[in-house]
Write a protein that holds these residues in place. Structure first.
Motif, PDB file in Angstrom:
ATOM      1  N   LEU A  35       0.820  -1.211   0.000  1.00 16.98           N
ATOM      2  CA  LEU A  35       0.000   0.000   0.000  1.00 16.98           C
ATOM      3  C   LEU A  35       0.850   1.256   0.000  1.00 16.98           C
ATOM      4  O   LEU A  35       2.013   1.226   0.386  1.00 16.98           O
ATOM      5  CB  LEU A  35      -0.903   0.024   1.233  1.00 16.98           C
ATOM      6  CG  LEU A  35      -1.925  -1.094   1.367  1.00 16.98           C
ATOM      7  CD1 LEU A  35      -2.558  -1.059   2.735  1.00 16.98           C
ATOM      8  CD2 LEU A  35      -2.986  -0.973   0.297  1.00 16.98           C
ATOM      9  N   GLU A  39      -3.267   5.424   1.299  1.00 21.43           N
ATOM     10  CA  GLU A  39      -4.207   4.304   1.364  1.00 21.43           C
ATOM     11  C   GLU A  39      -4.349   3.792   2.792  1.00 21.43           C
ATOM     12  O   GLU A  39      -5.453   3.471   3.236  1.00 21.43           O
ATOM     13  CB  GLU A  39      -3.743   3.180   0.443  1.00 21.43           C
ATOM     14  CG  GLU A  39      -3.833   3.544  -1.015  1.00 21.43           C
ATOM     15  CD  GLU A  39      -3.225   2.506  -1.939  1.00 21.43           C
ATOM     16  OE1 GLU A  39      -3.777   2.326  -3.027  1.00 21.43           O
ATOM     17  OE2 GLU A  39      -2.201   1.897  -1.577  1.00 21.43           O
ATOM     18  N   SER A  42      -6.538   6.230   4.697  1.00 16.11           N
ATOM     19  CA  SER A  42      -7.936   6.074   4.306  1.00 16.11           C
ATOM     20  C   SER A  42      -8.540   4.806   4.905  1.00 16.11           C
ATOM     21  O   SER A  42      -9.692   4.806   5.331  1.00 16.11           O
ATOM     22  CB  SER A  42      -8.065   6.024   2.785  1.00 16.11           C
ATOM     23  OG  SER A  42      -7.710   7.248   2.223  1.00 16.11           O
ATOM     24  N   ALA A  48     -12.680   1.922   2.714  1.00 15.72           N
ATOM     25  CA  ALA A  48     -12.277   0.866   1.784  1.00 15.72           C
ATOM     26  C   ALA A  48     -13.489   0.010   1.413  1.00 15.72           C
ATOM     27  O   ALA A  48     -14.385  -0.187   2.225  1.00 15.72           O
ATOM     28  CB  ALA A  48     -11.208  -0.009   2.410  1.00 15.72           C
ATOM     29  N   ILE A  69     -10.293   2.206  -2.539  1.00 17.39           N
ATOM     30  CA  ILE A  69      -9.923   2.899  -1.305  1.00 17.39           C
ATOM     31  C   ILE A  69     -10.044   4.386  -1.609  1.00 17.39           C
ATOM     32  O   ILE A  69      -9.247   4.935  -2.380  1.00 17.39           O
ATOM     33  CB  ILE A  69      -8.503   2.531  -0.846  1.00 17.39           C
ATOM     34  CG1 ILE A  69      -8.410   1.034  -0.562  1.00 17.39           C
ATOM     35  CG2 ILE A  69      -8.119   3.330   0.392  1.00 17.39           C
ATOM     36  CD1 ILE A  69      -7.030   0.541  -0.214  1.00 17.39           C
ATOM     37  N   PRO A  71      -9.639   8.240  -1.280  1.00 17.90           N
ATOM     38  CA  PRO A  71      -8.659   9.112  -0.622  1.00 17.90           C
ATOM     39  C   PRO A  71      -9.358  10.095   0.321  1.00 17.90           C
ATOM     40  O   PRO A  71     -10.495  10.502   0.079  1.00 17.90           O
ATOM     41  CB  PRO A  71      -7.984   9.838  -1.772  1.00 17.90           C
ATOM     42  CG  PRO A  71      -8.900   9.715  -2.917  1.00 17.90           C
ATOM     43  CD  PRO A  71      -9.719   8.485  -2.709  1.00 17.90           C
ATOM     44  N   CYS A  81      -3.663  10.278  -6.213  1.00 22.28           N
ATOM     45  CA  CYS A  81      -4.453   9.255  -5.538  1.00 22.28           C
ATOM     46  C   CYS A  81      -5.377   8.574  -6.537  1.00 22.28           C
ATOM     47  O   CYS A  81      -6.315   9.192  -7.033  1.00 22.28           O
ATOM     48  CB  CYS A  81      -5.283   9.873  -4.408  1.00 22.28           C
ATOM     49  SG  CYS A  81      -4.285  10.684  -3.157  1.00 22.28           S
ATOM     50  N   PRO A  83      -8.031   5.739  -6.602  1.00 20.74           N
ATOM     51  CA  PRO A  83      -8.775   4.880  -5.678  1.00 20.74           C
ATOM     52  C   PRO A  83      -8.908   3.427  -6.127  1.00 20.74           C
ATOM     53  O   PRO A  83      -9.055   2.540  -5.303  1.00 20.74           O
ATOM     54  CB  PRO A  83     -10.156   5.528  -5.586  1.00 20.74           C
ATOM     55  CG  PRO A  83     -10.146   6.712  -6.448  1.00 20.74           C
ATOM     56  CD  PRO A  83      -8.827   6.832  -7.113  1.00 20.74           C
ATOM     57  N   ARG A  87      -3.416  -3.394  -6.589  1.00 18.60           N
ATOM     58  CA  ARG A  87      -2.458  -3.465  -5.484  1.00 18.60           C
ATOM     59  C   ARG A  87      -1.836  -4.859  -5.424  1.00 18.60           C
ATOM     60  O   ARG A  87      -2.545  -5.856  -5.517  1.00 18.60           O
ATOM     61  CB  ARG A  87      -3.176  -3.143  -4.173  1.00 18.60           C
ATOM     62  CG  ARG A  87      -3.632  -1.697  -4.158  1.00 18.60           C
ATOM     63  CD  ARG A  87      -4.718  -1.443  -3.148  1.00 18.60           C
ATOM     64  NE  ARG A  87      -5.152  -0.060  -3.256  1.00 18.60           N
ATOM     65  CZ  ARG A  87      -6.196   0.329  -3.967  1.00 18.60           C
ATOM     66  NH1 ARG A  87      -6.898  -0.545  -4.634  1.00 18.60           N
ATOM     67  NH2 ARG A  87      -6.534   1.603  -4.008  1.00 18.60           N
TER      68      ARG A  87
END
Length: 160
Positions: A35, A39, A42, A48, A69, A71, A81, A83, A87
């Motif tokens: 991450l 993140e 947040s 999330a 996720i 911001p 950012c 979202p 990942r």
């Protein structure tokens, strides 16, 4: 030395409630997440969502795809950012090989079940799943309704 009581579920960030409704979960594996700083902030704020996410394989690595996720509004302006970025999942080679083989050979789907804190680390529980047919879902609903009805009958029987 006193042990600190931990409330069950208090470290949960996000749950995929539809997963157990739509799939038979064969196996569950815990994985770490790679991450960025915004993140983590947040996720601590509870922003999330993993309801539409699943795991894909690329270049011998596993990635979480479709998780959102959001911001925070106080996030730094010089950091971009995204979202819904993919990942990377942190798994060892044996786990990666096992998941990759089962998803390709045996037709399993790998989905995210829950996102939670383990000590200071964000972890994700992923499940090896097979899709349910409509009649399987109906059977689950029937069983759940019978269980609540049975509890109601037992409660009333104990009163008299």
């Amino acid at each position: 030395m006193t042990k600190k009581k931990i409330k069950p579920g208090s470290n949960t960030i996000a749950l995929n409630k539809r997963a157990r409704h739509d799939y038979f979960i064969e196996e569950e594996i815990e994985a770490g997440l790679s991450l960025q700083g915004w993140e983590v902030k947040s996720m601590r704020a509870g922003k999330a969502n993993i309801s539409d996410s699943y795991i894909i394989f690329r270049d011998g690595e596993a990635y979480l795809f479709g998780a959102t996720i959001q911001p925070l509004s106080v996030a730094s302006t010089h950091v971009v950012c995204d979202p819904t970025r993919t990942r990377k999942l942190l798994l060892n080679q044996r786990e990666l090989a096992s998941l990759f083989g089962k998803s390709n050979r045996d037709g399993y789907t790998i989905i995210a079940l829950s996102l939670y804190w383990k000590n200071a680390w964000a972890k994700i529980k992923i499940g090896l799943a097979k899709g349910k047919q409509q009649h399987d879902k109906r059977n689950d609903i029937k069983d759940r309704e019978w269980k609540t009805q049975k509890e109601r009958i037992m409660k009333n029987a104990n009163r008299g």
